[in-house]
Design a protein around this motif. Structure first.
Motif, PDB file in Angstrom:
ATOM      1  N   ARG A 493       0.313  -1.595   0.150  1.00 47.27           N
ATOM      2  CA  ARG A 493      -0.288   0.368   0.611  1.00 47.27           C
ATOM      3  C   ARG A 493       0.897   1.071  -0.138  1.00 47.27           C
ATOM      4  NH1 ARG A 493      -4.357   0.519   4.944  1.00 47.27           N
ATOM      5  NH2 ARG A 493      -2.480   0.209   6.409  1.00 47.27           N
ATOM      6  N   GLY A 494       2.088   1.117   1.210  1.00 48.95           N
ATOM      7  CA  GLY A 494       2.888   2.410   0.720  1.00 48.95           C
ATOM      8  C   GLY A 494       3.763   2.299  -0.354  1.00 48.95           C
ATOM      9  N   ASP A 495       4.572   1.519  -0.736  1.00 49.38           N
ATOM     10  CA  ASP A 495       5.080   1.925  -1.964  1.00 49.38           C
ATOM     11  C   ASP A 495       3.918   1.950  -3.286  1.00 49.38           C
ATOM     12  OD1 ASP A 495       7.002   0.421  -1.364  1.00 49.38           O
ATOM     13  OD2 ASP A 495       6.657  -1.698  -1.561  1.00 49.38           O
ATOM     14  N   ALA A 496       2.828   1.396  -2.818  1.00 44.64           N
ATOM     15  CA  ALA A 496       1.894   2.494  -4.528  1.00 44.64           C
ATOM     16  C   ALA A 496       1.749   3.777  -4.636  1.00 44.64           C
ATOM     17  CB  ALA A 496       0.419   1.357  -4.070  1.00 44.64           C
ATOM     18  N   PHE A 497       1.519   4.280  -2.799  1.00 43.03           N
ATOM     19  CA  PHE A 497       1.073   5.629  -2.744  1.00 43.03           C
ATOM     20  C   PHE A 497       2.599   5.958  -3.429  1.00 43.03           C
ATOM     21  CE2 PHE A 497       1.865   8.825   0.187  1.00 43.03           C
ATOM     22  CZ  PHE A 497       0.575  10.050   0.042  1.00 43.03           C
TER      23      PHE A 497
END
Length: 521
Positions: A493-497
């Motif tokens: 999720r953080g990587d996608a953000f």
């Protein structure tokens, strides 16, 4: 014992790796990282091992590989839901070693307890597999939030002091791997979840800490009281120092009620001025009034806020929760003899892991921060408290948690709210109650695992956030919720953000503009 059935009394003798483990009949529940490590360790020490797991469609290949390895070593591995629906037919064992994901009310564990069969966590097994002499002391850390950062701070400080140290447990590396490493460690820093502590019975750490306590995992524990009781187990039998959070009185009560070893001290950490037997903050100085002979009248400097510059991304003042974690780590390491200069060196060397208030980019006066690790409201509150004006990106699986107190506490700091995830409506309703003038953007939910769709969703999240943000604002991904409704993990999720931020702003991984100016490209 020599191959004979092991009685409950015999289990007490299995307190170190040099005991006679041969003949022990063990059931290992779960074939994840800790379950595999437990089964492997038991087999290496001559135990007879049965492993059961429901099986996982997403981890099938890994489980098949692990089952094959354990089978070659002599284990009886049973994978499939029929093997965990109740007590395995005809199974006679002396002990159950369980994985953290298995709650006490699971049919297999509940039946083991009904039959009077001892249940151990992999932490309990690891403690019992230490060498009889020369075993590395453990520094044990738990809490609702901040465990990983603190245990890694402890590891960094210990290494700065020249010790061979490792952070293990819930942080990723199985404790058993460290305990059985062919090159012994000087100190082992252990991150422990409430799940792991529930079935841990004999651990006696050199120093221990409960960082904080907030409602979490109540579906596993059944109540906040049961959750707190499991957290408090970390203080039992502590040898040198029980470290508690002055701002969270419940942690001090846990210390007062713990059965510790003679001479163990209670040491507080605080973001305020430290009293005697505390570490705390005096202006920008991290001060120790616990481990100095002059603690009645003075304190020793162990670092400054500037020493945490790299830990907070090098661009912002260290957020309060990071300072609190640093103070807790300082107290724990000072308890085992680390000197003030070595603590400071460790703080300077520390780098926060990805997805923990990590600065993604700074463009046109707006700072973009990835705090995807905030998988519950208490963790999100720690990040939100660090910034005065926020475009908040939130949502996911709340796991039954209430967000009203969180939203009410940060209402005046919110510029706008961008919501995703299955429980976003609950957050939206809370914002409407406590911050009715704050714009809310509801972007819906995308099917789990569709990474292309999730990338498009994050592009929309970043676009809406950019429309709302002004110079001086922080766009903060701090979901207050778990990620598994959409993403494989909080990390993805953080990587996608972060990827969506870089796509929109034309920034590289270093957070600067495409021409290195920090301006939008």
């Amino acid at each position: 014992m020599g191959g004979q059935p092991v009685s409950p009394r015999d289990l007490e003798e299995l307190s170190h790796r040099d005991a006679d483990w041969a003949g022990l009949k063990a059931l290992v529940t779960g074939l994840g990282v800790s379950g595999f490590a437990a089964a492997d360790a038991l087999l290496q020490h001559g135990a007879a091992v049965v492993v059961v797991d429901a099986g996982s469609s997403t981890a099938r290949e890994r489980q098949e590989t692990q089952a094959g390895i354990l089978g070659i070593m002599g284990a009886d591995v049973r994978i499939g839901p029929e093997h965990v629906a109740g007590w395995p037919d005809g199974l006679d064992v002396d002990v159950v070693v369980t994985s953290p994901g298995w709650p006490p009310h699971h049919p297999v564990l509940a039946e083991a307890q009904r039959r009077g069969i001892p249940v151990w966590s992999e932490v309990e097994l690891a403690w019992r597999l230490r060498p009889l002499t020369g075993a590395a002391p453990w520094i044990a850390i738990t809490g609702t939030n901040g465990k990983t950062t603190t245990v890694q701070l402890v590891e960094t400080i210990l290494r700065a002091a020249g010790l061979r140290a490792i952070a293990v447990g819930n942080v990723g590396t199985p404790i058993l791997d460290a305990v059985q490493h062919p090159e012994p460690f000087d100190v082992i820093a252990v991150e422990l979840s409430s799940f792991q502590l529930h079935f841990t019975h004999s651990m006696a750490p050199a120093a221990s800490a409960v960082l904080n306590l907030a409602p979490d995992h109540l579906d596993w524990h059944g109540s906040l009281e049961a959750y707190a009781a499991d957290k408090a187990r970390i203080y039992e039998r502590t040898k040198l120092a029980c470290v508690y959070n002055v701002q969270d009185p419940r942690t001090e009560t846990m210390v007062e009620e713990a059965d510790v070893q003679e001479g163990c001290r209670a040491i507080g950490f605080t973001l305020g001025t430290p009293g005697r037997s505390m570490v705390g903050l005096v202006e920008d100085v991290l001060a120790d009034r616990a481990f100095t002979e002059q603690r009645a009248t003075s304190a020793v400097e162990i670092g400054t806020l500037e020493d945490l510059e790299h830990a907070s991304g090098g661009t912002v003042t260290p957020p309060p929760h990071l300072v609190a974690n640093a103070l807790a780590a300082a107290a724990l390491t000072r308890a085992v003899g680390i000197q003030p200069a070595e603590v400071r060196e460790g703080l300077r060397a520390f780098r926060t892991d990805a997805h923990r208030t990590a600065v993604v980019a700074q463009v046109d006066g707006v700072t973009w921060v990835d705090d995807s690790k905030a998988t519950n409201p208490h963790a999100a509150q720690a990040a939100l408290a660090a910034y005065p004006s926020i475009v908040w990106v939130a949502g996911g699986q709340l796991k039954g948690a209430d967000v009203d107190e969180l939203v009410a506490g940060v209402a005046d700091q919110l510029r706008a709210v961008v919501l995703v995830g299955v429980d976003r409506a609950q957050i939206a309703a809370s914002v409407a109650r406590h911050a009715p003038d704050v714009p809310v953007h509801d972007l819906g939910v995308t099917d789990h695992g569709d990474m292309e769709a999730l990338a498009r969703l994050m592009d929309d999240v970043v676009a809406r956030s950019a429309q709302e943000a002004r110079a001086g604002d922080v766009v903060l991904l701090s979901p207050a919720a778990a990620s598994l409704d959409m993403f494989p993990s909080y990390g993805s999720r953080g990587d996608a953000f972060s990827a969506a931020v870089h796509r929109r702003l034309g920034t590289g991984g270093d957070g600067t503009g495409s021409q290195g100016t920090g301006e939008q490209g």
